[in-house]
Structure formats: structure tokens, C-alpha cells
Design an enzyme around this catalytic site. Sequence first.
Site, PDB file in Angstrom:
ATOM      1  N   VAL A 223       9.046  47.959  48.871  1.00 46.80           N
ATOM      2  CA  VAL A 223       8.502  47.069  49.899  1.00 46.80           C
ATOM      3  C   VAL A 223       8.855  47.689  51.248  1.00 46.80           C
ATOM      4  O   VAL A 223      10.034  47.903  51.553  1.00 46.80           O
ATOM      5  CB  VAL A 223       9.073  45.644  49.787  1.00 46.80           C
ATOM      6  CG1 VAL A 223       8.520  44.775  50.918  1.00 46.80           C
ATOM      7  CG2 VAL A 223       8.741  45.030  48.439  1.00 46.80           C
TER       8      VAL A 223
ATOM      9  N   GLY B 188      11.746  48.621  40.102  1.00 46.40           N
ATOM     10  CA  GLY B 188      11.068  49.431  39.109  1.00 46.40           C
ATOM     11  C   GLY B 188       9.591  49.574  39.399  1.00 46.40           C
ATOM     12  O   GLY B 188       8.956  50.559  39.028  1.00 46.40           O
TER      13      GLY B 188
ATOM     14  N   GLY C 124      13.027  46.892  50.465  1.00 46.93           N
ATOM     15  CA  GLY C 124      13.492  46.691  49.096  1.00 46.93           C
ATOM     16  C   GLY C 124      12.897  47.721  48.160  1.00 46.93           C
ATOM     17  O   GLY C 124      11.857  48.317  48.448  1.00 46.93           O
ATOM     18  N   VAL C 125      13.566  47.931  47.032  1.00 44.85           N
ATOM     19  CA  VAL C 125      13.071  48.846  46.000  1.00 44.85           C
ATOM     20  C   VAL C 125      13.226  48.179  44.647  1.00 44.85           C
ATOM     21  O   VAL C 125      14.045  47.274  44.462  1.00 44.85           O
ATOM     22  CB  VAL C 125      13.836  50.192  46.006  1.00 44.85           C
ATOM     23  CG1 VAL C 125      13.634  50.928  47.305  1.00 44.85           C
ATOM     24  CG2 VAL C 125      15.319  49.970  45.730  1.00 44.85           C
TER      25      VAL C 125
ATOM     26  N   LYS D  84       3.976  45.625  50.031  1.00 40.67           N
ATOM     27  CA  LYS D  84       4.470  45.843  48.673  1.00 40.67           C
ATOM     28  C   LYS D  84       3.631  46.942  48.033  1.00 40.67           C
ATOM     29  O   LYS D  84       2.417  46.779  47.850  1.00 40.67           O
ATOM     30  CB  LYS D  84       4.390  44.542  47.865  1.00 40.67           C
ATOM     31  CG  LYS D  84       5.012  44.628  46.483  1.00 40.67           C
ATOM     32  CD  LYS D  84       5.024  43.252  45.818  1.00 40.67           C
ATOM     33  CE  LYS D  84       5.698  43.282  44.460  1.00 40.67           C
ATOM     34  NZ  LYS D  84       5.743  41.931  43.834  1.00 40.67           N
TER      35      LYS D  84
ATOM     36  N   LYS E  39       0.850  -1.194   0.000  1.00 39.46           N
ATOM     37  CA  LYS E  39       0.000   0.000   0.000  1.00 39.46           C
ATOM     38  C   LYS E  39       0.883   1.240   0.000  1.00 39.46           C
ATOM     39  O   LYS E  39       2.108   1.165   0.128  1.00 39.46           O
ATOM     40  CB  LYS E  39      -0.928   0.018   1.212  1.00 39.46           C
ATOM     41  CG  LYS E  39      -0.221  -0.015   2.566  1.00 39.46           C
ATOM     42  CD  LYS E  39      -1.242  -0.015   3.706  1.00 39.46           C
ATOM     43  CE  LYS E  39      -0.552  -0.194   5.053  1.00 39.46           C
ATOM     44  NZ  LYS E  39      -1.518  -0.166   6.170  1.00 39.46           N
TER      45      LYS E  39
ATOM     46  N   GLY F 258       8.163  49.810  42.437  1.00 38.08           N
ATOM     47  CA  GLY F 258       7.874  50.605  43.628  1.00 38.08           C
ATOM     48  C   GLY F 258       8.764  50.183  44.774  1.00 38.08           C
ATOM     49  O   GLY F 258       9.967  50.010  44.604  1.00 38.08           O
TER      50      GLY F 258
ATOM     51  N   SER G 137       8.182  -5.763   9.830  1.00 38.48           N
ATOM     52  CA  SER G 137       7.534  -6.761   8.969  1.00 38.48           C
ATOM     53  C   SER G 137       7.418  -6.306   7.520  1.00 38.48           C
ATOM     54  O   SER G 137       6.913  -7.050   6.680  1.00 38.48           O
ATOM     55  CB  SER G 137       6.133  -7.070   9.512  1.00 38.48           C
ATOM     56  OG  SER G 137       5.352  -5.888   9.542  1.00 38.48           O
TER      57      SER G 137
ATOM     58  N   ASP H  78      10.391  33.025  37.785  1.00 38.69           N
ATOM     59  CA  ASP H  78      11.353  34.091  38.111  1.00 38.69           C
ATOM     60  C   ASP H  78      12.243  33.715  39.285  1.00 38.69           C
ATOM     61  O   ASP H  78      12.483  34.521  40.183  1.00 38.69           O
ATOM     62  CB  ASP H  78      10.627  35.405  38.400  1.00 38.69           C
ATOM     63  CG  ASP H  78      11.560  36.617  38.262  1.00 38.69           C
ATOM     64  OD1 ASP H  78      12.608  36.483  37.594  1.00 38.69           O
ATOM     65  OD2 ASP H  78      11.238  37.686  38.805  1.00 38.69           O
TER      66      ASP H  78
END
EC number: 2.7.11.12
Length: 762
Positions: A467, A463, A460-461, A482, A347, A465, A367, A576
Site C-alpha cells: 500500500v 503477501g 504497508g506491505v 493498494k 396414532k 503486495g 395432552s 477479517d
Amino acid sequence: MGNGSVKPKHSKHPDGHSGNLTTDALRNKVTELERELRRKDAEIQEREYHLKELREQLSKQTVAIAELTEELQNKCIQLNKLQDVVHMQGGSPLQASPDKVPLEVHRKTSGLVSLHSRRGAKAGVSAEPTTRTYDLNKPPEFSFEKARVRKDSSEKKLITDALNKNQFLKRLDPQQIKDMVECMYGRNYQQGSYIIKQGEPGNHIFVLAEGRLEVFQGEKLLSSIPMWTTFGELAILYNCTRTASVKAITNVKTWALDREVFQNIMRRTAQARDEQYRNFLRSVSLLKNLPEDKLTKIIDCLEVEYYDKGDYIIREGEEGSTFFILAKGKVKVTQSTEGHDQPQLIKTLQKGEYFGEKALISDDVRSANIIAEENDVACLVIDRETFNQTVGTFEELQKYLEGYVANLNRDDEKRHAKRSMSNWKLSKALSLEMIQLKEKVARFSSSSPFQNLEIIATLGVGGFGRVELVKVKNENVAFAMKCIRKKHIVDTKQQEHVYSEKRILEELCSPFIVKLYRTFKDNKYVYMLLEACLGGELWSILRDRGSFDEPTSKFCVACVTEAFDYLHRLGIIYRDLKPENLILDAEGYLKLVDFGFAKKIGSGQKTWTFCGTPEYVAPEVILNKGHDFSVDFWSLGILVYELLTGNPPFSGVDQMMTYNLILKGIEKMDFPRKITRRPEDLIRRLCRQNPTERLGNLKNGINDIKKHRWLNGFNWEGLKARSLPSPLQRELKGPIDHSYFDKYPPEKGMPPDELSGWDKDF
């Protein structure tokens, strides 16, 4: 003589001897030359031996120089960090071990470190989310036909060649390049105008077609751009600030493509390919009842092989372990039959048909012959070993399918109902203390949180804003607040990510993930009231120590592995991971923070938004192929490397170079000596280029990571019970002791109001 011949004269040697003497002289000369040649050979051999010795010495010296250079770099890094502290103290130099800075020293000095000491901290980047539900200015749905721009064949070829010369773009699929060419449009610039301006956000990639362009940083000329060169390619990955200016020295013509169209092309071609492959697999009786996540793994494992007319794909009588799906072209099936010397045509198979499926179950003696009927026949191929490792053996799948097939009629809603019941049980496990805290803050004003809270310090800082460490007024109860600038979120089109972070954190309850208690909003900010983990950032400790020993690294990796195990069971991808997003509680246990890039995806599904931290993103994210949980395993491998050395393995002078290094892969990379054999093996297996081959993404899932040789003997039960002592144990004086955090200057000014209303449900 009558015939005119002349009798030859015998030649005489000048000394009167005959020519025989000349022959002797030549023989002597040859002997002398042979002797000289042997002497020269001996001299060459001696010099080659000497040269070999010199090369060996040079090789040893090169290795020694490399080791000393690495050690010097590490000591310089540590010296600079300590000098920053000394400068802020105004005191004499600190004496500290180059390998380990005691936690007490970090505690005493970290509060005095100025903001510039965070320059080494890695920042995340993100394109606009593919689903922008909360973006009120989102563009209409992408239409490839509407985006196409007419070009002649010569222009298409020149643009194609320019794209394929680019180090990044040449790794894309040919169909993706073809679609990019179709959608690029002409943009002309006058002499003296700027195509790109330093410091401005970028959104386009360009190909220079006519004219002259020069590249500047500030006023400094860096280079000129040759004709038919691609530039500005970083802007099509995500929203970034241009690092240089490109100025038209003459009138110029360019071909341009914007980020939105590029990302739609990448997603469109990859989804079309996956859908086609999925339909092929659904037609295979052996595979059609597999669940979506198994099918997705098979799709990711499929490789394309090409055959020309007359090539044998399968030979009758050979043993085979490979399964084929015909993706393009036709093949003929021939078989040996009684009464015929040659195999007879049985076939013809066409696109979408398959053969060799028995090879996925057991050793298969072929086969029949399968022969390509035309040139450029394409087959999708997977072998049994890959199938067994990533999807499971046939016996394992049979057991799995018994339960799966019995429940085929169960609809998606019932499956989701089961998951929500599981989540309900998790929520029941919330501690009484957390429930009480949630009830307490629920009474606070939703638009004026600082009526009830006072700011103690900045933790913390970024882009986004800041914390802030806050406490309930007149009570000794502390939180981390935050504060996210709404205007920044709208400008960077990150509304979807902010909502996703809120929704995901609200449903989580794990000792390895920071807790969310409440959200607030006003005209300038949206706020998240989080668990206060005051043991400090892992990144700060790593910065001060330079690197970690293996026991400390194992503990950190184990905490992250438990967090990933919990998240992935809930269908959540983190995206991330980095030391900057790992924070320590009072017992020195690590918790994941910052879920801005996290996303809930369905079983067997992929997501497309480019996001993450450049040094940590996986190849499939860079290439916009669609990604799933396997990107978290890639980032775990990068984390192991950074913990043990102090630096990630891929880091270029700019982000585009970093991405090109990632795409080259970790396979051929030489590891530093401080990474021993077992952690090196773990890193290499976590950071396979093909996501389906990564440890954690095989059939045994995350258990393969827990059982890796490097983690042999680790007390996982003690970790989960929090009875295992942490090598990063912290000593806190009270609930507002922030001495393990760096000191930050106060915020300059207030952001403008943002009143578009995207945050109405926040």
C-alpha cells in the site's frame, strides 16, 4: 482313663503366675497402643493442619507468580519494542510508562521501526472461494459418487479410527467423517521420498497405513509418525505452506484426501442437513410463513435428542416448553380416555412429523403421551426460551408476520429493487468532496495510474503486495494506492475475493469504512485507489502501548460496532476483524480497511469459504459448518480481549493448536485481572460457541451490544456525528504526513506479468 483321654495341664507363666496375669498384660498393652494411636492421630491432625496452611500459602504464591509472570511478559514485550526503536536510533534507552506510550513518542519513533518489528502482526488466511467465477482453471463441479474410492470394511474402520483420534477431526459430525473415509484414496511412496516438503504449499491430509515415516525441520529429526495416524490436516482448511518435512524411511502406503474434496464434503453434508431441517420446519403450520432468516436461526438452534424403545418423550399432564420434530424412527401417541384404565393408542408419528408446537407460544400442559416405538429415535428439539431469544416471542412474530404474509406474493426481484433504492439513497449522501475526487481520478489512465500520481511512501506491505501513499502530481491531494500482485492472486486462487472487495467497496459510504475512489490494472498489478487515513494503524499503537485502558477500548469497539451495523444492514459480512485492519484518520476515528474477505450474502443464507485470521476465526468457520454475520460478533469479542490485554485469547504455537483452543471454547477460560467484570461478560457473550446464542445475533440484533452494561452511557450519537473527542486524536502536518506509519524497505524486483485475463472487468 479308659477312654484314652488326657487331662489338660494348666499353663504356667514363666514367673509362676497364672494365665490371668497374661490377660492383664495384654490389656495394658492395648491401653498403651490406644494411647499411642491417639498421640499419632493428634500428630497427624497437626501435620494436616500444617499441610493445609502450606497449601494455602502455595496457592497464594501461585497466584502471585502468575500475576508477576504476566506483568513480566508484558514488560518484556514493551522493552523489546522500545529496544528495536533505540537500536534503529542508535541512541540511549527511552524512558516510557509501561502502561502507555504517548502518541508523540509513537509519532517520533514509528517511522524508524524496521520491518522485523512487524513480526507480531497477524496475517489472514483463506481457502479457495467456493464460487470461482474468475478462476479460468476452476475444476468441474464436485460429484461425491465420482470421488468415492472402494475399500473393504476393515480398512474403513482403521481409517475412521485414525481420523477420530485427531484433535481437530474428532469434532466433525459422524457423517462428515464417514464421507471423508469414502473419498480417501491410496498413495504409495518409495523409501527416501518425501510425502510433505517443508516450505512447499500443502493440499492433502494423510493417514499412514503401512511403513515408517519421520518428521524433519531442516535437517533436525523431530519425531516419527505411528501407524494409523493422521497428519497434514491444516492443508485441508486452506492453502498453507508446510512447516516441516515428512520423509519415507521405508516404502509406505497412505490414504489421502485433498482440500477441494474435503471442503465439498463439509459443505455438502451441512447443506443437506440444513435443507432437510428447513423442509421439516416448512411443514409446521405455525412456522411455515416465517422468512428465511428466521428459519435459518431456528435451524441453527435445533438440537438432536435420542430415545430408545419405550422411552417417554412427552408425558400426558406435564407442563412443557419444548417443541419436537421427528427426524428418525417412529413414536406412538397415547391418551387417557373414559372407560379405560390405561392410555389408549391414538396414532403413530413418523419421520418429518412434529409435536409440542403449542409450547413455543405459551406454557403447554401436554395432552398426550409420546413414546418411542423403536431404538435410536431422533428428535430435533427447540425450547421456548431459546426460540424467544433468537427468533422472537409469538406476539412479536405475529406483528412481523402480518406484514410478511401480506406481501408473500412479492417476488425476489422486487425485494432486491427495494434494497437497491436504499443503496441509491446512500450514494446520494456522498460528500461533495468525494464526488469531486471521483470525478478527478476518473480522468486518469486506467492502465497507467502513475502517469498522474507520484509515490510518497509505503504505508504497508503484505503477501498480496504493498500500500503506497500517493499524491496527484502538482496538487496537494493524497490517496492510498493498494497494489496487488496479479500472479500472487492467481497462484492462491483469490480472484473472487479481489473482485468481491472491489464491488463491495464501490457501494459503501460510511465514516467508519475506508472509501474507494477508482481501480486500475496493468500486466503486473491490479490497483485500488483508496482514501488516505494517515493516523496510523491501531495495531501499531497497541503494539507500542501494550494494551489500552477501558475508555480507549470502548471508543474502538464502538467504531467497529457502527461499521458492522452499516455492513450487516446491507447484507455484507466482513470476516477479517483485527487491530491490523483498523486505521485511524486525522481525528482519531477508526475505519475498517481490507475488504478482501468481505462478502455479500442473502438474508438467512450462509457462506462456506474458510477465511480470516487464525486467532480471530469462529468455531463454525474452522469446522466448515457454514457461517453468517455471527462470525463478525465472535471476532468483536476477540478484539475487546486483545485491546484490553494486548494479546488475543486464543494463540497456540502453531495454527492448528490455535484452532483446537478455539474449539475448546472461551467458557472455561480464566481471564486476566486487567479485564474487569463487565467487559468479561461482553466478551463471553460475544464468543459463545453456538452462533445463535451470540450477542448481536439475537432477536434485537446489534442493539444488544450497544446496550450492554460495559457500554452504558457511551455517546453513540456523538460518535455518529463525529462530535465525540477521540482518545486517539492525531496531529498531522498535512495531507502527506506519514509519520505515524512504520518505515518499509523498497520492493525488491518486479513481479512477473500475469496475462490470463481474469481481471478484464476490474
